[in-house]
Structures are given as C-alpha cells and as structure tokens.
Design an enzyme around this catalytic site. Structure first.
Site, PDB file in Angstrom:
ATOM      1  N   ASP A   1       0.815  -1.219   0.000  1.00 16.88           N
ATOM      2  CA  ASP A   1       0.000   0.000   0.000  1.00 16.88           C
ATOM      3  C   ASP A   1       0.848   1.268   0.000  1.00 16.88           C
ATOM      4  O   ASP A   1       0.807   2.057   0.948  1.00 16.88           O
ATOM      5  CB  ASP A   1      -0.948  -0.008   1.204  1.00 16.88           C
ATOM      6  CG  ASP A   1      -1.962  -1.142   1.124  1.00 16.88           C
ATOM      7  OD1 ASP A   1      -2.214  -1.637   0.012  1.00 16.88           O
ATOM      8  OD2 ASP A   1      -2.501  -1.535   2.169  1.00 16.88           O
TER       9      ASP A   1
ATOM     10  N   THR B   1      -2.218  -5.403  -4.309  1.00 23.35           N
ATOM     11  CA  THR B   1      -2.070  -4.005  -4.729  1.00 23.35           C
ATOM     12  C   THR B   1      -3.393  -3.244  -4.596  1.00 23.35           C
ATOM     13  O   THR B   1      -4.476  -3.849  -4.532  1.00 23.35           O
ATOM     14  CB  THR B   1      -1.637  -3.935  -6.210  1.00 23.35           C
ATOM     15  OG1 THR B   1      -2.586  -4.682  -7.000  1.00 23.35           O
ATOM     16  CG2 THR B   1      -0.252  -4.511  -6.419  1.00 23.35           C
TER      17      THR B   1
ATOM     18  N   LYS C   1     -12.118  -4.465  -4.884  1.00 25.88           N
ATOM     19  CA  LYS C   1     -13.428  -4.444  -4.201  1.00 25.88           C
ATOM     20  C   LYS C   1     -14.527  -3.886  -5.103  1.00 25.88           C
ATOM     21  O   LYS C   1     -15.189  -2.895  -4.771  1.00 25.88           O
ATOM     22  CB  LYS C   1     -13.366  -3.639  -2.902  1.00 25.88           C
ATOM     23  CG  LYS C   1     -12.390  -4.208  -1.876  1.00 25.88           C
ATOM     24  CD  LYS C   1     -12.496  -3.476  -0.558  1.00 25.88           C
ATOM     25  CE  LYS C   1     -11.527  -3.962   0.484  1.00 25.88           C
ATOM     26  NZ  LYS C   1     -10.121  -3.588   0.227  1.00 25.88           N
ATOM     27  N   PHE C   2     -14.742  -4.512  -6.241  1.00 28.43           N
ATOM     28  CA  PHE C   2     -15.834  -4.106  -7.133  1.00 28.43           C
ATOM     29  C   PHE C   2     -17.148  -4.188  -6.367  1.00 28.43           C
ATOM     30  O   PHE C   2     -17.350  -5.102  -5.566  1.00 28.43           O
ATOM     31  CB  PHE C   2     -15.897  -5.038  -8.348  1.00 28.43           C
ATOM     32  CG  PHE C   2     -14.681  -4.927  -9.224  1.00 28.43           C
ATOM     33  CD1 PHE C   2     -14.530  -3.856 -10.088  1.00 28.43           C
ATOM     34  CD2 PHE C   2     -13.680  -5.878  -9.169  1.00 28.43           C
ATOM     35  CE1 PHE C   2     -13.407  -3.737 -10.892  1.00 28.43           C
ATOM     36  CE2 PHE C   2     -12.556  -5.772  -9.974  1.00 28.43           C
ATOM     37  CZ  PHE C   2     -12.423  -4.693 -10.834  1.00 28.43           C
TER      38      PHE C   2
ATOM     39  N   ILE D   1     -23.146  -2.584 -10.281  1.00 33.61           N
ATOM     40  CA  ILE D   1     -23.912  -3.557 -11.058  1.00 33.61           C
ATOM     41  C   ILE D   1     -22.933  -4.309 -11.961  1.00 33.61           C
ATOM     42  O   ILE D   1     -21.839  -3.820 -12.261  1.00 33.61           O
ATOM     43  CB  ILE D   1     -25.022  -2.892 -11.891  1.00 33.61           C
ATOM     44  CG1 ILE D   1     -24.432  -1.875 -12.893  1.00 33.61           C
ATOM     45  CG2 ILE D   1     -26.054  -2.231 -10.985  1.00 33.61           C
ATOM     46  CD1 ILE D   1     -25.403  -1.418 -13.963  1.00 33.61           C
TER      47      ILE D   1
ATOM     48  N   THR E   1     -21.150  -2.534 -15.051  1.00 35.24           N
ATOM     49  CA  THR E   1     -20.137  -1.526 -14.692  1.00 35.24           C
ATOM     50  C   THR E   1     -18.893  -2.215 -14.127  1.00 35.24           C
ATOM     51  O   THR E   1     -17.759  -1.851 -14.465  1.00 35.24           O
ATOM     52  CB  THR E   1     -20.728  -0.515 -13.689  1.00 35.24           C
ATOM     53  OG1 THR E   1     -21.872   0.082 -14.301  1.00 35.24           O
ATOM     54  CG2 THR E   1     -19.728   0.558 -13.319  1.00 35.24           C
TER      55      THR E   1
HETATM   56  P1  5BU Z   1      -2.706  -3.154   6.975  1.00 37.62           P
HETATM   57  O1  5BU Z   1      -1.651  -2.157   6.760  1.00 37.62           O
HETATM   58  O2  5BU Z   1      -2.161  -4.563   7.294  1.00 37.62           O
HETATM   59  O3  5BU Z   1      -3.754  -2.717   7.971  1.00 37.62           O
HETATM   60  O4  5BU Z   1      -3.408  -3.262   5.537  1.00 37.62           O
HETATM   61  C1  5BU Z   1      -4.508  -4.097   5.302  1.00 37.62           C
HETATM   62  C2  5BU Z   1      -4.828  -4.155   3.825  1.00 37.62           C
HETATM   63  O5  5BU Z   1      -5.904  -5.042   3.628  1.00 37.62           O
HETATM   64  C3  5BU Z   1      -5.233  -2.822   3.198  1.00 37.62           C
HETATM   65  O6  5BU Z   1      -4.749  -2.812   1.878  1.00 37.62           O
HETATM   66  C4  5BU Z   1      -6.743  -2.873   3.194  1.00 37.62           C
HETATM   67  O7  5BU Z   1      -7.291  -2.182   2.099  1.00 37.62           O
HETATM   68  C5  5BU Z   1      -7.011  -4.349   3.073  1.00 37.62           C
HETATM   69  N1  5BU Z   1      -8.247  -4.808   3.744  1.00 37.62           N
HETATM   70  C6  5BU Z   1      -8.436  -4.689   5.107  1.00 37.62           C
HETATM   71  O8  5BU Z   1      -7.588  -4.182   5.833  1.00 37.62           O
HETATM   72  N2  5BU Z   1      -9.583  -5.168   5.680  1.00 37.62           N
HETATM   73  C7  5BU Z   1     -10.567  -5.736   4.967  1.00 37.62           C
HETATM   74  O9  5BU Z   1     -11.560  -6.171   5.522  1.00 37.62           O
HETATM   75  C8  5BU Z   1     -10.342  -5.854   3.553  1.00 37.62           C
HETATM   76  C9  5BU Z   1      -9.190  -5.381   3.000  1.00 37.62           C
HETATM   77 BR1  5BU Z   1     -11.616  -6.668   2.537  1.00 37.62          BR
END
Ligand code: 5BU
Length: 282
Positions: free
Chosen positions: A47, A70, A102-103, A106, A109
């Site tokens: 991230d 990603t 995370k689409f 509908i 789209t």
């Molecule tokens: P962290 O830095 O370990 O907190 O990042 C968690 C990643 O997982 C981050 O990219 C979120 O967008 C992703 N994530 C999340 O934290 N929790 C969820 O429930 C989902 C995705 Br779905």
C-alpha cells in the site's frame, strides 16, 4: 476463543498441497502450489503511492510471500510499465498478484471497471475481489474476463474494520456463491474459514499483524486510528482456519521490512503446520 471455534471451520481435513491438486480454479491451484513449494502463506499488501517504492519493496519481500496485493488506484504515477515490472518480479520469485479492487457496482459496470480504463486489471491481476452488496450480478460481470484469462475471484464475506456491515445476509450470500461455484470464486475474504476445507474455497484474512490484539506484547488493543483491527497470524490460522494472511503496515511500515516479512512468514507457516499436524500423524 470458543466463539472463534463456533464461527469458523478451524479444523483442517486436507493440507494446502492436497487442496492444490483438487482446486477447480486455475489461479487458486497455482497459488496453493506456490504456498506449498515456498512454504509461505503470507500475502504482502503493497500500500504505497509511489511505483518505485512499491517495486523496491516487492523485490525485497518477494522470497517470503506467495502473493502481492495491490491498490493500483492509489499509485500516483501508475502506468502499464509499472505493472509489467511488478509482473516480472512476481514471475521471477514465484509470486502471484491480487488487485484489491473491491468491485461493488452492477455487473455491467464492474465488467468495464475490471477490463477497461487505464488499469485493465483483468489483464495482469491473477486475483481480484468484489463486494456482493449489489447482488450476485457483480460476479456475472467479472465472469467473462476471469474465465477467459483463468483468473480467480474473491468475495468479501467479512471485513476487519470496526463496525463493518459486511455481516449477516451479505456474508451469507458471499458464502453461498463461493460454495456453489468454486471454479470461478476461488476464495473469500473473511476473518476465518466460513466453509469447510473440502469446499475448495481459499480464505484470505486482512487485519493481521504480529502485534495483533491477542499478542502478549500488544498494548493497548492493536489497530489504527481509522478502525482497523488486528489479530495475530496464529489466531487467524489456527483458531479461525484461514489459509492466507494479508499483512501491510506491520511489514511495509517496519524499520526493517525484510526482517518483518520473515517474522510474519515464519509465524504464519508455523501456525499452518501446527493446524495440519494431526493429518500427517494419521
Ligand atoms: P494493513 O496495513 O495490514 O492494515 O493493511 C490491510 C490491507 O488489507 C489494506 O490494503 C486494506 O485495504 C485491506 N483490507 C483490510 O484491511 N480489511 C478488509 O476487511 C479488507 C481489506 Br476486505
């Protein structure tokens, strides 16, 4: 702890290697093979907003992970060259790519968002995920490219954030769709396994850190200032039966990301091995 065991299928009847051999989704099969071969069920969440930073971190941690996750829409200097470089690193180190898009729209789209635009996610991402709040049509929107390219879809069945409304009927629909069609829906994003391991559905869990709330060193309860909640790899894997742990800031934000990646890989793999020890003895 008992509520974890009531909610999640924590008891394994198959190893991840055995599940690879029978996995009906091509991307899922490859992932389970990589996990078994590299002995890592750790997914790194890359991230960062700068492509050079993502690529250099990806290079450093690649030996310890099975999956690069990603968020391409946060990359300030996104380009298809960036994607090509990330793909090259992934191929060199036996890692797959998961765009956490995370689409949620509908089906039509979602289809366009998956295949078109500047990101063209379907072309390079082995996995992507979707909310089912808009109903099962989102899966049909993603189906065409996913089937044509052998991609894996993951549905959001639970979220790690405090106050999440991905619960109740939303969770139930995600689980039902995955159970019905594991050849397309490779897995679920959830705190733990919501289906038995014989369902051929891979569970991936975010909100994981060695400083999670059940860690003896976590003071006070682990999280961030935006509602994120963490558990340790051990709890996610042993008590909640998840297959892959997703770790971001506990690695990329560490003073030494390589050391942090190694620690998370070891903890996650040991928890998995302990969770299948009874199978190998049998
Ligand atoms: P962290 O830095 O370990 O907190 O990042 C968690 C990643 O997982 C981050 O990219 C979120 O967008 C992703 N994530 C999340 O934290 N929790 C969820 O429930 C989902 C995705 Br779905």
């Amino acid at each position: 702890m008992s509520s974890d065991h009531d909610r999640y299928h924590h008891r394994r009847t198959l190893t991840l290697e055995q599940r690879a051999a029978r996995c009906p989704n091509p991307a899922g099969r490859r992932l389970l093979e990589i996990i078994s071969r590299k002995r890592t069920n750790l997914c790194i969440s890359l991230d960062m907003t700068d492509s050079a930073e993502i690529l250099s971190t990806a290079r450093l941690v690649a030996p310890y992970v099975c999956l690069f996750k990603t968020h391409v829409d946060i990359v300030a200097d996104f380009s298809q060259d960036f994607v090509a470089e990330l793909t090259a690193i992934a191929e060199e180190h036996d890692v797959l790519i998961f765009e956490d898009r995370k689409f949620a729209d509908i089906g039509n789209t979602a289809r366009l968002q998956y295949e078109a635009g500047m990101y063209r996610i379907a072309e390079w991402s082995h996995f992507t995920n979707a909310h089912v709040v808009s109903g099962p049509g989102v899966v049909d929107g993603l189906r065409g490219a996913a089937e044509r390219l052998g991609r894996g879809l993951l549905l959001l069945a639970e979220m790690s954030s405090a106050g999440s409304l991905v619960t109740g009927p939303v969770t139930e629909l995600a689980v039902e769709l995955a159970a019905r069609e594991p050849a397309l829906i490779t897995g679920l994003i959830a705190g733990g396994a919501l289906l038995p391991d014989t369902a051929d559905v891979i569970t991936m869990s975010p909100g994981v850190s060695l400083a999670g709330e059940d860690s003896p060193t976590a003071r006070p309860a682990a999280g961030d200032s935006f509602g994120q909640q963490y558990v340790t790899p051990r709890r996610a894997i042993m008590d909640r039966g998840t297959d892959v742990v997703i770790v971001g800031r506990a690695i990329i934000g560490a003073a030494d990301p390589v050391a942090a990646a190694k620690l998370h890989q070891t903890a996650a793999w040991q928890a998995y091995e302990q969770s299948v020890a009874h199978l190998q003895q049998a």
